[in-house]
Design an enzyme around this catalytic site. Structure first.
Site, PDB file in Angstrom:
ATOM      1  N   GLY A 161      16.539  -1.815  16.147  1.00 29.54           N
ATOM      2  CA  GLY A 161      17.724  -2.384  15.513  1.00 29.54           C
ATOM      3  C   GLY A 161      17.609  -2.337  14.009  1.00 29.54           C
ATOM      4  O   GLY A 161      18.541  -2.712  13.296  1.00 29.54           O
ATOM      5  N   GLN A 162      16.451  -1.875  13.516  1.00 32.00           N
ATOM      6  CA  GLN A 162      16.262  -1.817  12.062  1.00 32.00           C
ATOM      7  C   GLN A 162      16.894  -0.572  11.476  1.00 32.00           C
ATOM      8  O   GLN A 162      17.084  -0.490  10.272  1.00 32.00           O
ATOM      9  CB  GLN A 162      14.762  -1.895  11.715  1.00 32.00           C
ATOM     10  N   GLU A 166       8.247  -6.627   7.557  1.00 37.82           N
ATOM     11  CA  GLU A 166       7.607  -7.917   7.822  1.00 37.82           C
ATOM     12  C   GLU A 166       7.529  -8.762   6.568  1.00 37.82           C
ATOM     13  O   GLU A 166       7.713  -9.980   6.606  1.00 37.82           O
ATOM     14  CB  GLU A 166       6.195  -7.697   8.367  1.00 37.82           C
ATOM     15  N   ALA A 226       4.034  -3.457  12.467  1.00 39.58           N
ATOM     16  CA  ALA A 226       3.182  -3.419  11.281  1.00 39.58           C
ATOM     17  C   ALA A 226       3.875  -2.777  10.069  1.00 39.58           C
ATOM     18  O   ALA A 226       3.203  -2.209   9.212  1.00 39.58           O
ATOM     19  CB  ALA A 226       1.855  -2.705  11.570  1.00 39.58           C
ATOM     20  N   SER A 227       5.198  -2.866  10.004  1.00 44.42           N
ATOM     21  CA  SER A 227       5.960  -2.298   8.879  1.00 44.42           C
ATOM     22  C   SER A 227       5.665  -0.821   8.696  1.00 44.42           C
ATOM     23  O   SER A 227       5.685  -0.305   7.580  1.00 44.42           O
ATOM     24  CB  SER A 227       5.647  -3.061   7.580  1.00 44.42           C
ATOM     25  N   ARG A 228       5.386  -0.117   9.813  1.00 42.11           N
ATOM     26  CA  ARG A 228       4.904   1.254   9.715  1.00 42.11           C
ATOM     27  C   ARG A 228       5.965   2.317  10.018  1.00 42.11           C
ATOM     28  O   ARG A 228       5.785   3.483   9.687  1.00 42.11           O
ATOM     29  CB  ARG A 228       3.709   1.447  10.642  1.00 42.11           C
ATOM     30  N   THR A 263       9.180   3.398   9.205  1.00 42.06           N
ATOM     31  CA  THR A 263       9.794   4.252   8.197  1.00 42.06           C
ATOM     32  C   THR A 263       8.732   5.056   7.457  1.00 42.06           C
ATOM     33  O   THR A 263       8.883   6.253   7.216  1.00 42.06           O
ATOM     34  CB  THR A 263      10.604   3.400   7.206  1.00 42.06           C
ATOM     35  N   ALA A 302       8.861   5.212  -0.347  1.00 42.75           N
ATOM     36  CA  ALA A 302       9.168   3.976   0.389  1.00 42.75           C
ATOM     37  C   ALA A 302       7.913   3.271   0.876  1.00 42.75           C
ATOM     38  O   ALA A 302       6.932   3.900   1.257  1.00 42.75           O
ATOM     39  CB  ALA A 302      10.078   4.290   1.573  1.00 42.75           C
TER      40      ALA A 302
END
Lengths: 455, 334
Positions: free
Chosen positions: B47-48, B292, B87-89, B91, B287
């Protein structure tokens, strides 16, 4: 939202065409009109529904399981117990050689938390599965349970998980993951003030709109397609392959459109047992958590306890920081040993401190196993660190924002885990916050830069 | 008894990705016969906006409009390996893999165009609109549509590429903890302004001002949705959420959205989001992972604001009215 392009303009080229453009999301019209297909929209003829019989006890020995009444219940097609699972004792990180295997797909001989899966019932309707699950008779011998991390670490505490042998995860560094940088005791000895404080959090649920689940369809050629809302396709496929002792080539996972994850859908809980059900019955299987299961059965964010001891000088420099972190893993590891380690790599926060000592423990208790969640290993650390920063500033009579400028890390500064700082931007964020919130700081702080020392 | 106002600040950094067993993601890119591009991944969109952002990254790299790119993701029969979306990985890792695959595809595309135009591939550039031009002589050009047809039907070339991004595994040193736990770091500073009713213990977050540094806003609107949502979640963590209100006691856990408390529309703070961009050396177009990070600084900022308002420290989350009242009572007793 505002983009402040004046910061870092000298190191940024703004010459892009497609990137940087606020293009509308290709999938949003489907989402907002209800046309997007999620896994649960898959429906197959003859699909069975799986319901779990769960432990009512926090900690108990299983004397016996009697499924005979459940099997006779109208609509029931199959009842699964531990003996049906090919590789029943597993841990998800074994895929990357992080053991020991410490968790059962279906409980075998013991339950270690209230809600643990014991027996799986597959029936023609959800209702039949639910009614039959209620007819499964499990004879438990209740054991003493431990819920408090400090209690769990005391000698003589009930042993939560025999696969570990003690109520903490054993790292190669011992009972905790350690970071040692400089001489923390010498730092304390030379400090003007010492402040030691404890912080605590409770478990937190991801609360996604879409609950955890999957729908499995046999392809008829010995392959199984699993429609799932996992956050990690191959991680889930490969772990399923281990648990079911099936070649990965027999498994086909389809997903990628998920109604919220937040770290709550990386535990490989529903897929293996649902695929096993499909394999043993030859029929499609649906296993979808109820909202109650999502809230209380699926992994939450771990409760954490953080103890921070700081040595600070009157002029605002933090000269020593000692952190002891405790992560409440619940009954099983799942991702928690890594979460605790991630905390160790995150302390002492975005500040340059010459003397640092970090110990992070991953502790086992008789509660729902915790696991990954947005900010894994860091969110609660940041709460503790930044409240501590506020207290330190007030202790020495300094403005809390100015105090942070004095200690902020900058390019080239060595971190406690021995990596040089690169691409820092904390100072600039604070400068902009100072402006935006009308929280003025001294001109010398507004003149600082993350780029290099000396400003 | 009064309503008291306070403000608090917090500043944080956040690692992009993880590094426990190595951190890989792969991507494939190929052209259709008429010059559209297909990105094949096994990455998950939570959904991001993973699909949209990968399309923009691929389009930027090949030099075509984003609507010429289709992203096919999360089918293990077709998509190459992705470690997962956490883990914000997503993108960062998938973006780098897509760039590498798109560069390889672009090179073949330019080679075919060069044969058609009888020039060197190094003399060509894309116009971003679907055409390939000779540098310095833009009247000499060919459409990507025609280049793809030529590649498929005339020259037997595959306009395609493979992308691979891997952060090698880092083993923490046992005694010192020396490790490389992640890659680039995102940053944030949040100022929260609250009102605390010292009679009921209730906290109202009046304003929340967030400054986020995220490397590059690849799609500013999608960045905004992520950051606004994260800011809400941080406030929710600070004041409302837990499955075990009397932790370590296991009782009284919420089982639905009626009992598991979160701030509703009427509880929303006035939210301000400011974004800074310091491109990271290893990020796709610079980027970093903001996913998170953006939900973290509000928690301590609100906690510090509560102290500023009523002079009691609540060091246990969530900061409930009950905890505030007990602390005020204890403070009065001293």
């Amino acid at each position: 939202m505002e983009l402040r392009k004046n910061y870092f303009a000298d190191v940024r080229k703004d010459d892009l065409h497609e990137v940087g453009q606020p293009r509308p999301r290709s999938d949003s019209p489907g989402h907002v009109t209800g046309k997007t297909a999620f896994f649960a929209d898959r429906n197959f003829p003859g699909m069975l529904h799986l319901k779990m019989v769960r432990s009512p006890h926090h900690h108990a020995r299983i004397r016996s399981i009697d499924t005979s009444e459940a099997e006779k219940h109208p609509g029931v097609v199959k009842v699964l117990t531990a003996k049906d699972v090919p590789h029943n004792v597993y841990t998800i990180l074994i895929l990357i050689q992080i053991g020991p295997e410490d968790e059962t797909v279906l409980a075998d001989g013991k339950v270690r938390w209230k809600g643990e899966a014991v027996v799986a019932v597959l029936a023609e309707t959800e209702r039949a599965a639910q009614e039959a699950a209620a007819k499964v008779k499990v004879d438990y011998e209740v054991l003493p349970a431990v819920f408090d991390m400090e209690e769990a670490l005391k000698p003589g505490a009930p042993l939560v998980n025999e696969y570990h042998g003690q109520n903490y995860y054993l790292y190669d560094s011992g009972e905790c993951r350690k970071v040692r940088f400089g001489d923390v005791e010498a730092g304390f000895a030379g400090a003007d003030h010492i402040l030691e404080q404890s912080y605590q959090s409770s478990p937190i649920e991801h609360a996604p709109t879409e609950t955890t689940g999957c729908v499995v369809a046999p392809e008829g050629n010995d392959r199984f397609t699993c429609y799932t809302n996992t956050q990690a396709m191959f991680f889930t496929l490969d772990n399923t392959s281990i648990i079911l002792q099936m070649p990965g080539s027999k498994l086909h996972f389809v997903g990628g459109t998920v109604g919220g994850g937040f770290g709550g859908k990386v535990d490989v809980i529903v897929e293996p047992i649902a695929i096993l059900g499909a394999k043993l019955t030859g029929r499609p299987v649906s296993f979808i958590y109820s909202r109650e299961e999502e809230m209380q059965i699926s992994s939450p964010r771990a409760a954490e306890k953080v103890v921070i001891k700081d040595g600070v000088m009157k002029d605002g420099r933090i000269v020593a920081r000692k952190v002891t972190g405790y992560t409440d893993a619940g009954a099983y590891s799942r991702h928690s040993p890594y979460g605790a380690q991630k905390g160790a790599g995150h302390y002492p926060g975005p500040y340059t401190i010459p003397n640092v000592w970090i110990d992070t423990y991953c502790v086992y208790t008789n509660r729902t196993p915790s696991s990954a969640m947005r900010g894994f290993g860091v969110t609660i650390s940041d709460f503790a660190l930044e409240v501590q920063m506020d207290k330190l500033a007030r202790l020495i009579g300094m403005d809390p924002l100015e105090f942070r400028f004095i200690n902020a890390y900058r390019d080239g500064d060595m971190k406690a885990h021995r990596q040089p700082t690169e691409g820092a931007a904390l100072i600039e964020c604070m400068q902009e916050a100072s402006r935006a919130a009308n929280w003025p700081v001294a001109e010398k702080y507004m003149a600082m830069s993350s780029y290099k020392k000396g400003a | 008894m009064a309503i008291r106002r306070g403000r608090g600040v917090a500043a944080i950094n956040y690692p992009t990705g993880m590094n426990l067993g190595g951190d890989p993601t792969q991507a494939l890119v190929h052209s259709t016969p008429t010059g559209n591009f297909m990105v094949t991944l096994s990455s998950v969109d939570l959904g991001q906006g993973m699909k949209q952002i990968m399309a923009q990254i691929c389009a930027e790299t090949i030099g075509v409009p984003t609507d010429r790119v289709v992203v096919d993701t999360a089918d293990t029969d077709t998509g190459p390996h992705c470690m997962g979306t956490f883990a914000s990985r997503g993108t960062h890792r998938a973006g780098n893999a897509v760039i590498q695959a798109a560069r390889e595809a672009r090179q073949v595309m330019l080679e075919v165009a060069a044969e058609e135009l009888e020039v060197n591939a190094s003399d060509l550039e894309t116009d971003g609109q679907g055409n390939i031009l000779v540098k310095g002589a833009p009247q000499k050009s060919i459409s990507i549509f025609d280049v793809a047809l030529s590649a498929h039907f005339k020259r037997g070339r595959s306009i395609s590429g493979r992308g691979m991004f891997l952060i090698p595994r880092s083993y923490p040193e046992k005694e010192t903890g020396a490790m490389k736990p992640s890659t680039c770091y995102a940053h944030a500073c949040t100022v929260a302004e609250v009102e605390v009713d010292d009679e009921t213990g209730e906290v109202t977050v009046l304003t929340i001002k967030n400054v986020f540094e995220i490397g590059r806003a690849l799609n500013p609107k999608m960045v905004e949705q992520q950051l606004v949502g994260g800011s809400w979640m941080g406030i929710s963590h600070a004041l409302y959420e837990t499955t075990e209100p009397y932790y370590p006691n296991r009782d009284h856990g919420g089982t639905d959205f009626n009992q598991y408390l979160m701030p509703g529309p009427g509880d929303l703070a006035e939210t301000e989001i400011i974004v800074l961009e310091r491109p990271s050396a290893d990020g796709p177009y610079g980027a970093k992972g903001p996913g998170e990070m953006c939900a973290n600084p509000q928690i301590p900022a609100v906690a510090n604001a509560v102290f500023d308002a009523v002079g009691v420290r609540i060091d246990t989350l969530p900061i409930t009215p009950e905890r505030i009242l007990r602390a005020l009572k204890a403070q009065a007793a001293n």
